[in-house]
Design an enzyme around this catalytic site. Structure first.
Site, PDB file in Angstrom:
ATOM      1  N   LYS A  50      47.367 -25.908  40.655  1.00  0.00           N
ATOM      2  CA  LYS A  50      47.976 -26.549  39.492  1.00  0.00           C
ATOM      3  C   LYS A  50      47.908 -28.066  39.508  1.00  0.00           C
ATOM      4  CE  LYS A  50      49.182 -23.014  37.123  1.00  0.00           C
ATOM      5  NZ  LYS A  50      48.688 -22.851  35.764  1.00  0.00           N
ATOM      6  N   SER A 283      49.581 -14.237  45.170  1.00  0.00           N
ATOM      7  CA  SER A 283      48.456 -14.141  44.235  1.00  0.00           C
ATOM      8  C   SER A 283      47.123 -14.266  44.973  1.00  0.00           C
ATOM      9  CB  SER A 283      48.577 -15.173  43.112  1.00  0.00           C
ATOM     10  OG  SER A 283      48.513 -16.494  43.587  1.00  0.00           O
TER      11      SER A 283
HETATM   12  N1  PMP Z   1      48.897 -17.945  41.375  1.00  0.00           N
HETATM   13  C1  PMP Z   1      49.881 -18.861  41.491  1.00  0.00           C
HETATM   14  C2  PMP Z   1      50.639 -18.950  42.784  1.00  0.00           C
HETATM   15  C3  PMP Z   1      50.186 -19.691  40.431  1.00  0.00           C
HETATM   16  O1  PMP Z   1      51.180 -20.596  40.532  1.00  0.00           O
HETATM   17  C4  PMP Z   1      49.442 -19.547  39.230  1.00  0.00           C
HETATM   18  C5  PMP Z   1      49.766 -20.435  38.081  1.00  0.00           C
HETATM   19  N2  PMP Z   1      50.945 -20.109  37.366  1.00  0.00           N
HETATM   20  C6  PMP Z   1      48.446 -18.582  39.137  1.00  0.00           C
HETATM   21  C7  PMP Z   1      48.194 -17.809  40.233  1.00  0.00           C
HETATM   22  C8  PMP Z   1      47.669 -18.336  37.854  1.00  0.00           C
HETATM   23  O2  PMP Z   1      46.926 -19.426  37.427  1.00  0.00           O
HETATM   24  P1  PMP Z   1      46.703 -19.718  35.876  1.00  0.00           P
HETATM   25  O3  PMP Z   1      48.005 -20.205  35.304  1.00  0.00           O
HETATM   26  O4  PMP Z   1      45.648 -20.798  35.872  1.00  0.00           O
HETATM   27  O5  PMP Z   1      46.274 -18.472  35.202  1.00  0.00           O
END
Ligand code: PMP
Length: 322
Positions: A50, A283
């Site tokens: 991010k 994630s």
């Molecule tokens: N994994 C984590 C730990 C995140 O903080 C995010 C962002 N919210 C994502 C995955 C997904 O990324 P995006 O918002 O670019 O889809």
């Protein structure tokens, strides 16, 4: 003091964002026909993917005249985007207000406070408990942020609707992957929160080579992008799987959807640590599990690229690494 430039010094933490390493998971993927490569976004200063969008959304606001010098920024966030915005705000001299529910974890508040962010806590809706932040809680947070932004006044990046979110990845993450692999990419695999990472990279890669297949990863019980009935919205893939079609979504970039269970994501995050020496978050485990599935079905020598969005160090208070 000498004015001569140093051979290799960054002018600020903001310049250390991106240019993250791409690592071959040759131990986890041993014996599979496909080769899995993972981009380690924890190498950015806020420890997540991010930081890239924080830098981009603030730079866009500056160039569009929406953020005067010394101005204020308000974002509803609990996690990685807030940390990225806080870093960019410190370096560029803005006040940053992170509006979040009291139900969010204390670590996140502390990191934001450490970075000088002003954390505005919104009490949870009646009947909800810490750790489970509901839609009702989020509505209360949004209302508080809107009031604060109007009063200050402040710029609201709004990552879910800000095109700079996708552009940041189309301009940096995608080109980095292309360069790091010498254009040898057959599959792109990523979980969707706001969709910025998946969409920006998919757009760039398909632009270079329309044959690149792009696979979305979703919680197994909330596969809304796959068009399936949602059976349970409670899952542990923090930062993703919000049970909505993101406002920035572009279905034309999505070739395939893969559902991942919490158990598989957690087991894979643990294996990633023990077998590859990479400590990722929930994630990351989900993305790597899905990438290994694609590698299993791939033709010999195909290259599968995915991402570790953040680090497992952000989840030490959870059951990820007991
Ligand atoms: N994994 C984590 C730990 C995140 O903080 C995010 C962002 N919210 C994502 C995955 C997904 O990324 P995006 O918002 O670019 O889809």
């Amino acid at each position: 003091m000498s004015e001569a430039p140093f051979p290799d010094v960054c002018a600020s933490a903001v310049e250390t964002i991106g240019h993250t390493p791409l690592v071959a998971l040759d131990r986890l993927a041993r014996g599979l026909p496909g080769r899995v490569l993972v981009k380690l976004e924890s190498f950015s200063p806020g420890g997540s993917v991010k930081d890239r969008i924080a830098r981009r959304m603030i730079a866009d606001a500056e160039s569009q005249g929406r953020l005067p010098p010394g101005g204020a920024i308000v974002e509803t966030t609990s996690g990685n985007t807030g940390i990225g915005l806080a870093i960019v705000a410190v370096v560029r001299g803005y006040r940053f207000f992170a509006v979040m529910s009291e139900g969010n974890s204390v670590e996140r508040r502390r990191i934001l406070s450490a970075l000088g962010a002003e954390v505005v806590l919104v009490p949870q809706a009646e009947g909800y408990r810490p750790g489970v932040v509901s839609g009702e809680d989020l509505a209360l947070v949004e209302q508080c942020a809107a009031e604060l932004a109007a009063e200050l006044p402040a710029f609201r990046p709004n990552q879910f609707e800000n095109a700079g979110n996708v552009e940041a990845h189309a301009a940096t993450t995608g080109p980095e992957i292309w360069k790091q692999t010498g254009g040898r990419v057959h599959h792109w695999v990523a979980l969707v929160g706001t969709g910025g990472t998946f969409l920006g990279v998919a757009r760039f890669l398909k632009d270079r080579n329309p044959g690149v297949r792009c696979h979305v990863v979703e919680p197994a019980t909330a596969r809304i992008l796959a068009g399936q009935a949602v059976t349970d919205t409670r899952h542990q893939l923090q930062g993703a799987g919000y049970n909505l079609i993101p406002p920035l979504w572009d279905a034309a970039l999505c070739d395939d959807c893969i559902g991942v269970s919490d158990a598989d994501a957690i087991e894979t995050a643990r294996r990633l640590a023990r077998e590859e020496g990479i400590v990722g978050g929930f994630s990351s485990g989900a993305n790597v599990w899905a990438a290994l599935e694609v590698a299993r079905r791939a033709s010999d020598g195909e290259v599968i690229v995915t991402v570790c969005p953040d680090t497992g160090l952000k989840y030490l208070s959870t059951d990820l690494f007991p």
